[in-house]
Design an enzyme around this catalytic site. Structure first.
Site, PDB file in Angstrom:
ATOM      1  N   HIS A  72     -49.842  23.618  94.398  1.00  0.00           N
ATOM      2  CA  HIS A  72     -49.637  23.231  92.998  1.00  0.00           C
ATOM      3  C   HIS A  72     -48.144  23.021  92.751  1.00  0.00           C
ATOM      4  O   HIS A  72     -47.341  23.925  92.979  1.00  0.00           O
ATOM      5  CB  HIS A  72     -50.144  24.326  92.052  1.00  0.00           C
ATOM      6  CG  HIS A  72     -51.577  24.680  92.231  1.00  0.00           C
ATOM      7  ND1 HIS A  72     -52.146  25.807  91.684  1.00  0.00           N
ATOM      8  CD2 HIS A  72     -52.588  24.049  92.910  1.00  0.00           C
ATOM      9  CE1 HIS A  72     -53.424  25.872  92.003  1.00  0.00           C
ATOM     10  NE2 HIS A  72     -53.715  24.812  92.755  1.00  0.00           N
ATOM     11  N   TYR A 135     -43.803  36.108  90.745  1.00  0.00           N
ATOM     12  CA  TYR A 135     -42.925  34.948  90.565  1.00  0.00           C
ATOM     13  C   TYR A 135     -42.370  34.887  89.144  1.00  0.00           C
ATOM     14  O   TYR A 135     -43.034  35.214  88.167  1.00  0.00           O
ATOM     15  CB  TYR A 135     -43.626  33.640  90.934  1.00  0.00           C
ATOM     16  CG  TYR A 135     -44.967  33.397  90.288  1.00  0.00           C
ATOM     17  CD1 TYR A 135     -45.098  32.562  89.187  1.00  0.00           C
ATOM     18  CD2 TYR A 135     -46.123  33.978  90.811  1.00  0.00           C
ATOM     19  CE1 TYR A 135     -46.333  32.317  88.609  1.00  0.00           C
ATOM     20  CE2 TYR A 135     -47.366  33.748  90.236  1.00  0.00           C
ATOM     21  CZ  TYR A 135     -47.458  32.913  89.135  1.00  0.00           C
ATOM     22  OH  TYR A 135     -48.682  32.673  88.553  1.00  0.00           O
TER      23      TYR A 135
END
Length: 473
Positions: A72, A135
């Site tokens: 992605h 993240y």
């Protein structure tokens, strides 16, 4: 196993902007500790991680070995690390450009991290159970966000997954993402040009063209003084704002109404743009003026000379400069004697020559002409080359001239006797003025050394004058 006692270091990859970090991890019999994200150290010289301004921290916990998540590419930057466990990561450049389709793979454990720039496809496969993948991102997730996807099994990129894809569980969405040949590359972040209907705005449109990543906004499209400016755009989609909107009526600025308008356009609106640029990590390009100086310097003005504006217009431009200088990513472009495609001094002189009029023109103000095409070319150079942020003087090059000398050159180039132009002092020229007159700097020469240091050499202003008049015939 996590490696202890490493020093903080970085390494580059075949994908531009994709940076791998070795993180210091300190451990003993009780466990371990690391600084997963430390802004001051990680943006310092020698590490040079982009100061990307994270606003959200996400964690994906994975129970089983072999958990595989699809490729992605997201419209924001991402800083990826592992809190526990270990992953095989695969990153594919899905941005427009020469490296579209480039692949980089590596393993991450808690002692490694990776900075993933916007538009680079991100995927991983867990190599240990109970892996926590974490993240940081520099934009808030939104259902309206535009992603780019690549199939995990794409034969062209050919990721060498440690565990074959037919032996792991993959979501239906990831199974149905396109192969590389069907991927629509993620476009670059946009550049917004404000004041797009003015002389400089039109020159910038000519320079940048109508690419989809360039957006032009006039006053009717974007009110820079609006209370809702923060919500007028999704500002994280922009990499730069070139502010070509300004109040430039230097004499009218000395009146009560003009003063208010000059401060609104040159200071209040600029402050709003500076706030937006700072909050959203946008590069702000601000066009300034020789009027920030008093003109008493016997040499050309450098970018570091003290500001001493004489009139209201100069004061508003100096205030705008001070505001923009606080934006982390900024270019303040100081220019002088701007000539564009509308009414201007050169066109006026050419018209007077044609009509047989012998004008009186000021001969004690010295500077260089700056044609809007050249100003636009220089602004694009700063953005395209990622020149160091700061202040740059940008005018035409060559020998400085007075307004009277330029007028004589216009007469000569249009086939008329240059001696018809009579030079007068500034005081003589404005002696009969009935309306307020702004004081002018007598020396408007700007030193161009800093700009030359970025690799940009402005064209001689006399040559541009000749070409401008030839095109006007």
């Amino acid at each position: 196993m996590t490696e202890f006692a490493k020093t903080l270091s970085v390494s580059t990859t075949p994908i531009p902007g994709l940076i791998v970090l070795d993180l210091p991890v300190h451990g003993d019999s009780r466990g371990w500790f690391k600084e997963n994200w430390q802004r001051e150290k990680m943006t310092a010289p020698g590490v040079d991680l982009p100061d990307f301004g994270p606003v959200q921290n996400n964690i994906s916990f994975n129970d089983a070995v072999g958990t595989t998540r699809g490729i992605h590419a997201e419209p924001w930057d991402k800083y990826v690390s592992v809190a526990t466990g270990r992953i095989f990561g695969a990153w594919v450049d899905l941005r427009e450009g020469d490296t579209f389709g480039a692949l980089y793979t590596t393993e991450l454990d808690p002692s490694k991290a990776i900075f993933v720039p916007r538009g680079v496809g991100n995927s991983y496969q867990t190599l240990e159970a109970d892996t926590a993948y974490t993240y940081l991102v520099n934009d808030h997730w939104s259902p309206q966000a535009s992603y780019t996807f690549l199939n995990l099994a794409d034969e062209t990129v050919a990721v060498d997954w440690p565990i074959p894809l037919n032996r792991v569980e993959i979501s239906e969405k990831d199974k149905n993402h396109p192969r590389l040949g069907g991927v629509v590359p993620m476009p670059p972040k946009k550049i917004l040009v404000t004041g797009a209907n003015g002389q400089l705005g039109r020159a910038l449109r000519e320079e940048f063209g109508e690419d989809p990543w360039i957006e032009y906004a006039g006053r009717a499209d974007l009110d820079l003084t609006s209370d809702d400016l923060d919500g007028a755009r999704h500002w994280r989609d922009y990499r730069a704002i070139v502010n070509a909107a300004a109040y430039t009526k230097v004499d009218v600025a000395e009146t009560s109404d003009g003063r208010a308008q000059a401060w609104a356009a040159n200071v209040t609106a600029v402050a709003a743009l500076a706030r937006i640029a700072t909050r959203n990590g946008i590069t702000l390009v601000h066009v300034s003026s020789d009027y920030v100086f008093d003109g008493t310097n016997p040499r050309g003005y450098s970018e570091d000379d003290a500001l001493r504006p004489l009139g209201v217009y100069g004061q508003t431009k100096a205030a705008g400069d001070a505001i923009v200088s606080t934006v982390p990513a900024h270019y303040i472009v100081r220019t002088s004697w701007v000539i564009g495609d509308g009414g201007n001094f050169v066109r006026t002189m050419a018209s007077l020559a044609e009509r047989g009029i012998d004008p009186k023109v000021v001969d004690d103000q010295v500077g260089r002409l700056t044609f809007t095409a050249e100003l636009a070319r220089g602004i694009r150079h700063l953005l395209d080359t990622d020149a160091p942020f700061g202040v740059y003087n940008l005018t035409g090059s060559g020998e400085p001239m007075s307004w009277a000398q330029i007028a004589r050159r216009v007469y000569e180039l249009t086939g008329h006797d240059p001696q018809r132009v009579q030079g007068v002092t500034t005081e003589e020229y404005f002696s009969a003025a009935s309306a307020p007159v702004s004081p002018r700097p007598r020396n408007s020469v700007l030193d161009l050394s800093a700009l030359a240091g970025t690799g940009f050499t402005p064209r001689p202003h006399e040559a541009d004058l000749e070409a401008y008049l030839a095109e006007s015939d």
